[in-house]
Design an enzyme around this catalytic site. Sequence first.
Site, PDB file in Angstrom:
ATOM      1  N   GLY A   1       0.842  -1.201   0.000  1.00 54.14           N
ATOM      2  CA  GLY A   1       0.000   0.000   0.000  1.00 54.14           C
ATOM      3  C   GLY A   1       0.875   1.249   0.000  1.00 54.14           C
ATOM      4  O   GLY A   1       0.527   2.276   0.578  1.00 54.14           O
TER       5      GLY A   1
ATOM      6  N   GLY B   1      -0.250   4.935  -1.337  1.00 51.98           N
ATOM      7  CA  GLY B   1      -1.288   5.704  -0.643  1.00 51.98           C
ATOM      8  C   GLY B   1      -0.722   6.911   0.085  1.00 51.98           C
ATOM      9  O   GLY B   1       0.480   7.188   0.024  1.00 51.98           O
ATOM     10  N   GLN B   2      -1.610   7.599   0.790  1.00 42.35           N
ATOM     11  CA  GLN B   2      -1.216   8.857   1.444  1.00 42.35           C
ATOM     12  C   GLN B   2      -0.065   8.653   2.428  1.00 42.35           C
ATOM     13  O   GLN B   2       0.963   9.324   2.338  1.00 42.35           O
ATOM     14  CB  GLN B   2      -2.421   9.472   2.179  1.00 42.35           C
ATOM     15  CG  GLN B   2      -2.125  10.858   2.732  1.00 42.35           C
ATOM     16  CD  GLN B   2      -3.056  11.262   3.878  1.00 42.35           C
ATOM     17  OE1 GLN B   2      -3.765  10.450   4.446  1.00 42.35           O
ATOM     18  NE2 GLN B   2      -3.040  12.533   4.224  1.00 42.35           N
TER      19      GLN B   2
ATOM     20  N   ASP C   1       2.173  -1.863  -4.373  1.00 40.55           N
ATOM     21  CA  ASP C   1       0.795  -1.348  -4.336  1.00 40.55           C
ATOM     22  C   ASP C   1       0.074  -1.905  -5.563  1.00 40.55           C
ATOM     23  O   ASP C   1       0.717  -2.388  -6.499  1.00 40.55           O
ATOM     24  CB  ASP C   1       0.802   0.183  -4.382  1.00 40.55           C
ATOM     25  CG  ASP C   1      -0.491   0.792  -3.812  1.00 40.55           C
ATOM     26  OD1 ASP C   1      -0.417   1.493  -2.795  1.00 40.55           O
ATOM     27  OD2 ASP C   1      -1.577   0.555  -4.393  1.00 40.55           O
ATOM     28  N   ILE C   2      -1.275  -1.804  -5.574  1.00 40.22           N
ATOM     29  CA  ILE C   2      -1.985  -2.183  -6.804  1.00 40.22           C
ATOM     30  C   ILE C   2      -1.913  -1.054  -7.831  1.00 40.22           C
ATOM     31  O   ILE C   2      -2.169  -1.267  -8.997  1.00 40.22           O
ATOM     32  CB  ILE C   2      -3.484  -2.565  -6.610  1.00 40.22           C
ATOM     33  CG1 ILE C   2      -4.161  -1.638  -5.606  1.00 40.22           C
ATOM     34  CG2 ILE C   2      -3.662  -4.009  -6.234  1.00 40.22           C
ATOM     35  CD1 ILE C   2      -5.673  -1.706  -5.694  1.00 40.22           C
TER      36      ILE C   2
ATOM     37  N   ASP D   1      -1.297  -7.039  -5.116  1.00 35.49           N
ATOM     38  CA  ASP D   1      -2.628  -7.013  -4.519  1.00 35.49           C
ATOM     39  C   ASP D   1      -2.488  -7.518  -3.077  1.00 35.49           C
ATOM     40  O   ASP D   1      -2.067  -8.656  -2.849  1.00 35.49           O
ATOM     41  CB  ASP D   1      -3.532  -7.941  -5.352  1.00 35.49           C
ATOM     42  CG  ASP D   1      -4.907  -8.134  -4.737  1.00 35.49           C
ATOM     43  OD1 ASP D   1      -5.143  -7.664  -3.603  1.00 35.49           O
ATOM     44  OD2 ASP D   1      -5.749  -8.777  -5.401  1.00 35.49           O
TER      45      ASP D   1
ATOM     46  N   TYR E   1     -15.310   0.350   8.478  1.00 34.57           N
ATOM     47  CA  TYR E   1     -13.873   0.603   8.636  1.00 34.57           C
ATOM     48  C   TYR E   1     -13.451   0.420  10.103  1.00 34.57           C
ATOM     49  O   TYR E   1     -12.489  -0.285  10.403  1.00 34.57           O
ATOM     50  CB  TYR E   1     -13.582   2.027   8.162  1.00 34.57           C
ATOM     51  CG  TYR E   1     -12.165   2.494   8.353  1.00 34.57           C
ATOM     52  CD1 TYR E   1     -11.106   1.893   7.691  1.00 34.57           C
ATOM     53  CD2 TYR E   1     -11.877   3.584   9.178  1.00 34.57           C
ATOM     54  CE1 TYR E   1      -9.809   2.347   7.859  1.00 34.57           C
ATOM     55  CE2 TYR E   1     -10.593   4.052   9.341  1.00 34.57           C
ATOM     56  CZ  TYR E   1      -9.556   3.431   8.688  1.00 34.57           C
ATOM     57  OH  TYR E   1      -8.281   3.892   8.853  1.00 34.57           O
TER      58      TYR E   1
ATOM     59  N   LYS F   1     -10.981  -2.312  11.807  1.00 29.91           N
ATOM     60  CA  LYS F   1      -9.769  -1.918  12.549  1.00 29.91           C
ATOM     61  C   LYS F   1      -9.772  -2.496  13.965  1.00 29.91           C
ATOM     62  O   LYS F   1      -8.732  -2.919  14.476  1.00 29.91           O
ATOM     63  CB  LYS F   1      -9.628  -0.393  12.576  1.00 29.91           C
ATOM     64  CG  LYS F   1      -9.211   0.211  11.235  1.00 29.91           C
ATOM     65  CD  LYS F   1      -7.803  -0.216  10.846  1.00 29.91           C
ATOM     66  CE  LYS F   1      -7.399   0.259   9.470  1.00 29.91           C
ATOM     67  NZ  LYS F   1      -6.085  -0.267   9.044  1.00 29.91           N
TER      68      LYS F   1
ATOM     69  N   ILE G   1      -4.787  12.220   9.153  1.00 32.45           N
ATOM     70  CA  ILE G   1      -3.416  12.601   8.781  1.00 32.45           C
ATOM     71  C   ILE G   1      -3.456  13.634   7.658  1.00 32.45           C
ATOM     72  O   ILE G   1      -4.117  13.426   6.636  1.00 32.45           O
ATOM     73  CB  ILE G   1      -2.595  11.363   8.337  1.00 32.45           C
ATOM     74  CG1 ILE G   1      -2.647  10.241   9.390  1.00 32.45           C
ATOM     75  CG2 ILE G   1      -1.154  11.758   8.028  1.00 32.45           C
ATOM     76  CD1 ILE G   1      -1.999  10.557  10.711  1.00 32.45           C
TER      77      ILE G   1
END
Length: 309
Positions: A9, A12-13, A35-36, A52, A142, A146, A172
């Site tokens: 990942g 991502g951010q 990452d994908i 993936d 979500y 988590k 974030i």
Amino acid sequence: MNNCKLIIGASGQIGTELTVHLRQIYGNSSVIASDIKESETLMKSGTFELLDATDKDAIRNIIEKYDISEVYLMAAMLSVTAEKYPKKAWDLNMNSLLHILELAKDGVIKKVFWPSSIAVFGNSTPHVNTPQKTIMEPTTVYGISKLAGERWCAYYKSKYNVDVRSLRYPGIISWKTKPGGGTTDYAVEIYHKALSEGEYSCFLTENTRLPMMYMDDAVAATENLMNADLPDTYTSYNIAAINFTPHEIAKSIQKHIPNFKISYSPDFRQQIAESWPESIDDSQAKKDWNWQHKFSLEEMTITMLNNLK
Ligand code: SER
């Protein structure tokens, strides 16, 4: 032993900046990004693999190919998108974690970082100075994923001695890579819109207070946690930095862009935000691994505006 790190990942951010930071410390060749979706920045500075996060065999192949000892599993579907695709979010957020925990249990990797979130808390949690240990009844897909993930981490740690470490990230804020599909994303969008249009319509009400953190603090927290000599008590730590309302972040922008205007048209995301804490008690993280944030709201605003200009 090569001791390479794998970021899953990475585009991502948080993944992007964490990868760049770890490459600066450990060397480009020691930090593999995956990452994908591709990331130009990360492909330029080191090895990048399309991956993936739900494909266990593909993960294992990459881990063996690069002799990976440490995995940072940053791939996840965030709160807003997860409400649209509950089953997909559960599959991604849970299966990716269970694959990595199994690989750690089997001794294929030595250490795991897995991000948790303030979304593990819910309406029944005390909202001000939310304690490390408290009532947790998340209402979002979500948040449920988590919280379940936190319990899986604790389970693998106590049962199989897996070294897995985790942080409950607040919202974030960063300028390099945009976040996607989160409830706290407004606090990034607002800077972009302030500069491009001079106004912003916020999807939360003006007094909705949420815990937030500038990216550099989040990356430092992650690195410090992974290098700390930790007591055996917790796998997922509360961490805090700043907290503010849309009104307060708008005020801090107006100090630099006096004509900036904010309006409010709350939508379904308001309900998600209201179920989360306003502020976080991170005294356990301070005690166990000396956590301390650096960026104030004002410093963050200056950094965001200067870099996005
Ligand atoms: N930033 C996340 C979200 O808004 C919370 O962890 O979904």
